[in-house]
Design a protein around this motif. Structure first.
Motif, mmCIF file in Angstrom:
data_model
loop_
_atom_site.group_PDB
_atom_site.id
_atom_site.type_symbol
_atom_site.label_atom_id
_atom_site.label_comp_id
_atom_site.label_asym_id
_atom_site.label_seq_id
_atom_site.Cartn_x
_atom_site.Cartn_y
_atom_site.Cartn_z
ATOM 1 N N CYS A 242 0.825 -1.219 0.000
ATOM 2 C CA CYS A 242 0.000 0.000 0.000
ATOM 3 C C CYS A 242 0.854 1.263 0.000
ATOM 4 C CB CYS A 242 -0.923 0.009 1.215
ATOM 5 S SG CYS A 242 -2.012 -1.405 1.261
ATOM 6 N N ALA A 243 2.123 1.145 0.442
ATOM 7 C CA ALA A 243 2.978 2.337 0.489
ATOM 8 C C ALA A 243 3.555 2.665 -0.879
ATOM 9 C CB ALA A 243 4.117 2.111 1.483
ATOM 10 N N ALA A 244 3.532 1.685 -1.780
ATOM 11 C CA ALA A 244 4.199 1.877 -3.068
ATOM 12 C C ALA A 244 3.305 2.577 -4.093
ATOM 13 C CB ALA A 244 4.650 0.535 -3.615
ATOM 14 N N LEU A 245 2.026 2.749 -3.760
ATOM 15 C CA LEU A 245 1.098 3.315 -4.753
ATOM 16 C C LEU A 245 0.558 4.658 -4.280
ATOM 17 C CD1 LEU A 245 -0.762 -0.019 -5.277
ATOM 18 C CD2 LEU A 245 0.450 1.185 -7.099
ATOM 19 N N PRO A 246 0.546 5.638 -5.184
ATOM 20 C CA PRO A 246 -0.018 6.940 -4.785
ATOM 21 C C PRO A 246 -1.519 6.817 -4.520
ATOM 22 C CG PRO A 246 0.542 6.923 -7.127
ATOM 23 C CD PRO A 246 1.026 5.629 -6.567
ATOM 24 N N GLU A 247 -2.015 7.752 -3.687
ATOM 25 C CA GLU A 247 -3.418 7.696 -3.268
ATOM 26 C C GLU A 247 -4.375 7.627 -4.458
ATOM 27 O OE1 GLU A 247 -4.490 10.858 -0.593
ATOM 28 O OE2 GLU A 247 -6.642 10.411 -0.823
ATOM 29 N N THR A 248 -3.998 8.319 -5.548
ATOM 30 C CA THR A 248 -4.886 8.359 -6.712
ATOM 31 C C THR A 248 -5.002 7.004 -7.397
ATOM 32 O OG1 THR A 248 -2.955 9.195 -7.871
ATOM 33 C CG2 THR A 248 -4.643 10.807 -7.284
ATOM 34 N N LEU A 249 -4.014 6.138 -7.212
ATOM 35 C CA LEU A 249 -4.011 4.855 -7.923
ATOM 36 C C LEU A 249 -4.469 3.679 -7.074
ATOM 37 C CD1 LEU A 249 -0.769 4.686 -10.087
ATOM 38 C CD2 LEU A 249 -3.120 5.142 -10.790
ATOM 39 N N ILE A 250 -4.323 3.832 -5.754
ATOM 40 C CA ILE A 250 -4.521 2.657 -4.890
ATOM 41 C C ILE A 250 -5.954 2.120 -4.993
ATOM 42 C CG2 ILE A 250 -4.924 4.072 -2.805
ATOM 43 C CD1 ILE A 250 -2.989 0.923 -2.495
ATOM 44 N N GLU A 251 -6.927 3.038 -5.114
ATOM 45 C CA GLU A 251 -8.313 2.590 -5.154
ATOM 46 C C GLU A 251 -8.574 1.725 -6.388
ATOM 47 O OE1 GLU A 251 -11.041 5.709 -4.194
ATOM 48 O OE2 GLU A 251 -12.758 4.461 -4.762
ATOM 49 N N SER A 252 -8.075 2.183 -7.540
ATOM 50 C CA SER A 252 -8.340 1.375 -8.745
ATOM 51 C C SER A 252 -7.463 0.132 -8.741
ATOM 52 C CB SER A 252 -8.152 2.206 -10.005
ATOM 53 O OG SER A 252 -6.850 2.144 -10.481
ATOM 54 N N GLU A 253 -6.313 0.187 -8.063
ATOM 55 C CA GLU A 253 -5.469 -1.001 -7.954
ATOM 56 C C GLU A 253 -6.180 -2.073 -7.113
ATOM 57 O OE1 GLU A 253 -2.619 -0.918 -9.673
ATOM 58 O OE2 GLU A 253 -2.408 -3.039 -9.173
ATOM 59 N N LEU A 254 -6.789 -1.641 -6.024
ATOM 60 C CA LEU A 254 -7.455 -2.608 -5.135
ATOM 61 C C LEU A 254 -8.783 -3.104 -5.710
ATOM 62 C CD1 LEU A 254 -6.972 -1.085 -1.561
ATOM 63 C CD2 LEU A 254 -5.784 -3.036 -2.576
ATOM 64 N N PHE A 255 -9.568 -2.161 -6.239
ATOM 65 C CA PHE A 255 -10.942 -2.527 -6.619
ATOM 66 C C PHE A 255 -11.164 -2.591 -8.125
ATOM 67 C CE2 PHE A 255 -10.996 -0.114 -2.578
ATOM 68 C CZ PHE A 255 -11.235 -1.187 -1.748
ATOM 69 N N GLY A 256 -10.155 -2.166 -8.897
ATOM 70 C CA GLY A 256 -10.296 -2.179 -10.349
ATOM 71 C C GLY A 256 -11.065 -0.966 -10.843
ATOM 72 N N HIS A 257 -11.120 -0.788 -12.142
ATOM 73 C CA HIS A 257 -11.941 0.292 -12.689
ATOM 74 C C HIS A 257 -12.574 -0.135 -14.003
ATOM 75 C CE1 HIS A 257 -7.913 1.549 -14.535
ATOM 76 N NE2 HIS A 257 -8.666 1.257 -15.563
ATOM 77 N N GLU A 258 -13.657 0.548 -14.317
ATOM 78 C CA GLU A 258 -14.344 0.305 -15.590
ATOM 79 C C GLU A 258 -13.669 1.131 -16.663
ATOM 80 O OE1 GLU A 258 -16.889 -1.762 -16.171
ATOM 81 O OE2 GLU A 258 -17.111 -2.366 -14.083
ATOM 82 N N ARG A 259 -13.856 0.720 -17.889
ATOM 83 C CA ARG A 259 -13.349 1.490 -19.016
ATOM 84 C C ARG A 259 -13.999 2.875 -18.997
ATOM 85 N NH1 ARG A 259 -14.786 0.665 -25.042
ATOM 86 N NH2 ARG A 259 -13.117 1.837 -26.002
ATOM 87 N N GLY A 260 -13.187 3.906 -19.125
ATOM 88 C CA GLY A 260 -13.718 5.272 -19.177
ATOM 89 C C GLY A 260 -14.025 5.859 -17.809
ATOM 90 N N ALA A 261 -13.634 5.147 -16.729
ATOM 91 C CA ALA A 261 -13.937 5.634 -15.376
ATOM 92 C C ALA A 261 -13.263 6.985 -15.121
ATOM 93 C CB ALA A 261 -13.493 4.616 -14.330
ATOM 94 N N PHE A 262 -12.082 7.174 -15.700
ATOM 95 C CA PHE A 262 -11.374 8.456 -15.560
ATOM 96 C C PHE A 262 -10.432 8.593 -16.749
ATOM 97 C CE2 PHE A 262 -9.623 5.154 -12.785
ATOM 98 C CZ PHE A 262 -8.367 4.972 -13.351
ATOM 99 N N THR A 263 -9.861 9.761 -16.922
ATOM 100 C CA THR A 263 -8.972 10.006 -18.060
ATOM 101 C C THR A 263 -7.821 8.991 -18.019
ATOM 102 O OG1 THR A 263 -9.437 12.314 -17.645
ATOM 103 C CG2 THR A 263 -7.744 11.832 -19.300
ATOM 104 N N GLY A 264 -7.655 8.298 -19.099
ATOM 105 C CA GLY A 264 -6.567 7.304 -19.157
ATOM 106 C C GLY A 264 -7.054 5.885 -18.887
ATOM 107 N N ALA A 265 -8.280 5.753 -18.389
ATOM 108 C CA ALA A 265 -8.826 4.403 -18.140
ATOM 109 C C ALA A 265 -9.396 3.882 -19.457
ATOM 110 C CB ALA A 265 -9.886 4.445 -17.050
#
Ligand SMILES: Nc1ncnc2c1ncn2[C@@H]1O[C@H](COP(=O)(O)OP(=O)(O)OP(=O)(O)O)[C@@H](O)[C@H]1O
Ligand SMILES: [Mg+2]
Length: 287
Positions: free
Chosen positions: A148-171
């Motif tokens: 959990c320390a290796a990932l910035p706050e902005t990434l950890i949520e999608s790293e843990l729970f995943g994201h849908e296509r188009g959820a945010f810019t770059g997804a």
């Protein structure tokens, strides 16, 4: 050649133009085909063609099955090597306090209990987390580790729970999170004390409800993981200081194992530089 279902059609090929092929499909799905030349003679070449195709398909299927069997055996061998490598009795350390901690971890391993491992850096928390996994009923499932320390706050949520296509810019495509990848196995969250407050809140909800959604998603997924977490911080103090949620702490520390430091003559962990896990990784290039 065009052929309609249960119909007849012109046949091009061995019989020449003008030959007719009629086909009927039985309720069991088998095909019966009759080929007639313009002069009325019947021909069985269609059946021979079908049998040849069938034999080719069967050969291909047998080759695929053989390959699948080989891969299954390979997976079983590697799984056996991994579970052997991460047996509790393989962990080095004779100090009574350390053995007592290992005994506690070994006792809780077969249960589904959430475990919090504490101890200084290098005391073997990840090693013990793996030993717990391979001594559990989930040993056949995946062991997924997240630092959990290796990932910035902005990434950890999608790293843990995943994201849908188009959820945010770059997804630009769907991403499965670590909870999803660890389904049926163990999710090891290392350096849990580093989780940002927003992610602590989401993790608490997932633990309570055993359900979650991917970032930007509406489908509810079930969290089919056993959770083992670790920290080298004093989490209780972090709760007192308001840096870590008390309700989350109590959910994570259902069973707590503290790994004492095993100091060598020079004051360093005597196992540093003896990474057991790397020997396993080396066999296949992956964990
Ligand atoms: N008791 C032990 N027996 C054998 N190897 C050990 C032992 N303790 C640690 N190691 C090895 O030392 C290295 C560090 O261990 P590990 O990653 O489990 O520590 P950690 O407590 O998770 O550390 P950190 O807090 O820095 O993440 C690993 O390569 C591990 O295999
Ligand atoms: Mg670690």
């Amino acid at each position: 050649m065009g052929l309609d279902h249960n119909g007849a059609s012109d046949l091009w090929g061995a019989g020449g133009r003008g030959a007719r092929l009629s086909r009927s499909v039985s309720p069991t799905g088998s095909t019966r085909a009759t080929w007639r030349s313009p002069r009325g003679s019947r021909c069985t070449s269609w059946w021979r063609y079908s049998n040849q195709r069938l034999a080719e398909e069967q050969r291909r299927l047998a080759a695929v099955e053989g390959r699948a069997r080989q891969l299954e055996q390979r997976v079983a061998r590697l799984r056996g090597a991994l579970s052997d490598q991460y047996r509790f009795d393989r962990i080095i350390g004779e100090a009574p306090a350390f053995r007592e901690a290992l005994d506690q971890a070994a006792r809780v391993a077969p249960a589904e209990t959430t475990v919090l491992l504490t101890g200084e850096s290098g005391t073997g928390k990840e090693l013990v987390a793996r030993a717990i996994h391979y001594a559990s009923r989930r040993a056949e499932g995946p062991f997924v580790a997240v630092n959990c320390a290796a990932l910035p706050e902005t990434l950890i949520e999608s790293e843990l729970f995943g994201h849908e296509r188009g959820a945010f810019t770059g997804a630009d495509r769907l991403k499965r999170g670590r909870f999803e990848l660890a389904a049926g196995g163990t999710l090891f969250l290392d350096e849990i004390g580093e989780l940002a407050p927003a992610v602590q809140a989401k993790l608490l909800r997932v633990i309570q409800e055993r359900q979650y959604e991917r970032v930007g998603g509406t489908a509810t997924l079930s969290a089919a993981v056993r959770l083992v977490t670790a920290t080298n911080h004093d989490l209780e103090q972090a709760v007192v200081d308001g840096r870590f949620r008390g309700d989350l702490y109590y959910r994570l520390a259902v069973f707590r194992v503290h790994l004492p430091r095993l100091a060598g003559a020079d004051g360093r962990c005597p196992h540093a530089g003896r990474p057991l896990s790397e020997r396993v990784r080396g066999q296949d290039g992956t964990e």
